[in-house]
Design a protein around this motif. Structure first.
Motif, PDB file in Angstrom:
ATOM      1  N   ARG A 237       0.851  -1.188   0.000  1.00 10.15           N
ATOM      2  CA  ARG A 237       0.000   0.000   0.000  1.00 10.15           C
ATOM      3  C   ARG A 237       0.887   1.238   0.000  1.00 10.15           C
ATOM      4  O   ARG A 237       1.834   1.332   0.777  1.00 10.15           O
ATOM      5  CB  ARG A 237      -0.897   0.007   1.233  1.00 10.15           C
TER       6      ARG A 237
ATOM      7  N   VAL B 255       1.275   5.491   0.152  1.00 11.94           N
ATOM      8  CA  VAL B 255       0.691   6.770   0.578  1.00 11.94           C
ATOM      9  C   VAL B 255       1.412   7.867  -0.199  1.00 11.94           C
ATOM     10  O   VAL B 255       2.566   8.190   0.093  1.00 11.94           O
ATOM     11  CB  VAL B 255       0.823   6.980   2.097  1.00 11.94           C
TER      12      VAL B 255
ATOM     13  N   TRP C 135      -4.130   7.169  -0.464  1.00  7.37           N
ATOM     14  CA  TRP C 135      -3.795   5.771  -0.184  1.00  7.37           C
ATOM     15  C   TRP C 135      -4.183   4.942  -1.396  1.00  7.37           C
ATOM     16  O   TRP C 135      -5.353   4.972  -1.828  1.00  7.37           O
ATOM     17  CB  TRP C 135      -4.544   5.264   1.040  1.00  7.37           C
TER      18      TRP C 135
END
Length: 463
Positions: free
Chosen positions: A161, A163, A181
């Motif tokens: 993931r 950011v 995100w």
């Protein structure tokens, strides 16, 4: 590397290789700089790009800068993903920090090729459901070739993931306007056909549910009051309200059943951040004067049941179509986990399961340290279906449960004189049963004493 020629000639560029001893020697050799063609270095591959956008956080209040009738600012945020000439957009979210859970799919993407994936956050003006005006909040750019041609990234089973900062170079150059995100994944077309994209749309949703717990019986309950216990069952869905408990079954012997037929209900949503959906169960001994004592306890994980109910009922709007998920019986030779089906007064069937309960102070071996066994049923269903098929708490209707076939219980002698009389008679019988041999011995002694006294009296009465 450049070397300026004499006079007004432009700079000439040369290539420096790793084997060159130093920069000056490389300039002396004067090898012309060669621009490598990426199409010659990498074989063209057709891929499917999957961009999972979760949410935006720390968004700078900006955009169209509107206020409602009360003077409060509001936004209509949406995402736009652009790759080459293809543009895709998400639904709008009216929060400052919007949640999207949107999957952008770009198929038949040739790499090497146009690889700049632009993801932008806009604040738009809606009219009849369409965006008629917008303002850029911030954007980020992902180079797909950097990812696809990186062996380490391609070897990752679960892509990380990310950011990513959102920038608006025209309005606020160099300053982050928020963070997005996201998760980026790419598969070649052959693998993509066999591996469907994740449905992250459900991650941003919750489903209102109702959980119904029926406590049927206890068995082999360790005694706390001599040879009996005044038993009740306590249950708590951790993080979702106060504990609930059944009524008390007084005078439960170790080999007798504690009988309850008692329904407890919880209303909650799934999923919720920080909630693991753990059901703490405890069997307790009730005391009027001293503190209550815990006989046995345990924690039952229910997330899988809630998840199953959530998945089975996604997208269903009619209560008739919705499904109930139950804790079914399983085969277990030791009795812990075995079960069957109980039937209520309205002929409804309830799958049940037995659980062996322990206590930390005694030990954790179910075979040697068992303190009680508990028979329960658990049903989880959408709240819409629960409203259409109601069930009362305790033993009340609708979906009424039968009164437990308990021995007479203590009762108020004024308000419930018949129950009190029955309890006294039962207690006397139990006392006689419990003290049968001492009573028989005492009776035998009294009979012998009476006989002796009669014989002595007769002899004394005769001349």
């Amino acid at each position: 590397m450049s070397k300026l020629s004499e006079g007004t000639k432009p700079a000439t560029f040369f290539e420096v290789l790793a084997r060159d001893p130093d920069v000056q020697k490389a300039i002396t050799v004067a090898r012309p700089y060669r621009l490598y063609n990426i199409y010659d270095l990498y074989e063209t591959t057709v891929v499917e790009v999957r961009l999972y956008c979760l949410k935006a956080v720390q968004v700078t209040p900006g955009g169209l800068r509107r206020v409602n009738s009360e003077g409060a600012p509001y936004w209509t945020h949406y995402l736009q993903a652009k790759l080459g000439n293809e543009i895709q957009e998400s639904d709008v979210d009216e929060r400052l920090n919007p949640t999207f859970f949107k999957t952008f799919l770009f198929k038949s993407v040739a790499l090497p090729g146009p690889s700049q994936l632009h993801v932008s956050l806009f604040d738009g003006q809606l009219h009849d459901g369409s965006v008629v005006d917008n303002a850029l909040v911030g954007e980020t750019t992902i180079d797909l070739e950097d990812r696809w041609f990186c062996p380490e990234w391609r070897d990752l089973i679960h892509k990380p993931r990310e950011v990513r900062d959102l920038f608006n170079e025209k309005a606020q150059p160099g300053l982050s306007q928020g963070k997005l995100w996201l998760v980026l994944d790419m598969l070649d077309e052959v693998r993509a056909a066999d591996q469907l994209p994740m449905d992250i749309g459900v991650l941003g949703k919750t489903l209102a549910m109702e959980m119904r717990l029926i406590v049927w019986d206890t068995l082999d309950t360790a005694p706390k009051d001599g040879y009996t216990s005044d038993v009740y069952v306590r249950a708590e869905l951790l993080g979702l309200g106060e504990p609930k408990q059944t009524d008390v079954h007084y005078g439960v012997k170790i080999k007798a059943r504690g009988m309850f037929n008692y329904r407890l209900k919880w209303r909650c949503k799934f999923p919720l951040d920080g909630i693991e959906y753990l059901l703490r169960l405890g069997i307790w001994d009730d005391n009027l004067v001293s503190t209550h004592q815990c006989i046995a306890e345990g924690v039952l994980p229910l997330r899988s049941l809630f998840q199953e109910c959530f998945e089975k009922n996604q997208g269903k709007t009619s209560p008739d179509e919705m499904e109930v998920v139950s804790l079914g019986p399983i085969s277990d030779p030791d009795g812990a986990g075995s079960g069957g089906t109980e039937t209520g007064e309205d002929k409804l069937k309830y799958p049940y399961r037995w659980f062996t309960m322990l206590h930390p102070s005694v030990g954790f071996d179910p075979r040697r340290n068992a303190q009680a066994k508990l028979k329960i049923s658990i049903q989880i269903q959408p709240r819409a279906r629960a409203r259409a098929n109601p069930a009362g708490s305790k033993r009340n209707g609708p979906a009424k449960l039968a009164e437990p076939n308990r021995p007479p219980q203590p009762a108020n002698p004024i308000m419930e004189s018949e129950k009190c009389k029955a309890y006294i008679v039962y207690s006397c019988k139990e006392c006689l049963v419990r003290c049968k041999w001492p009573c028989c011995c005492l009776l035998f002694i009294l009979i012998i004493a009476a006989i002796i006294a009669a014989v002595v009296g007769v002899k004394m009465a005769l001349p």
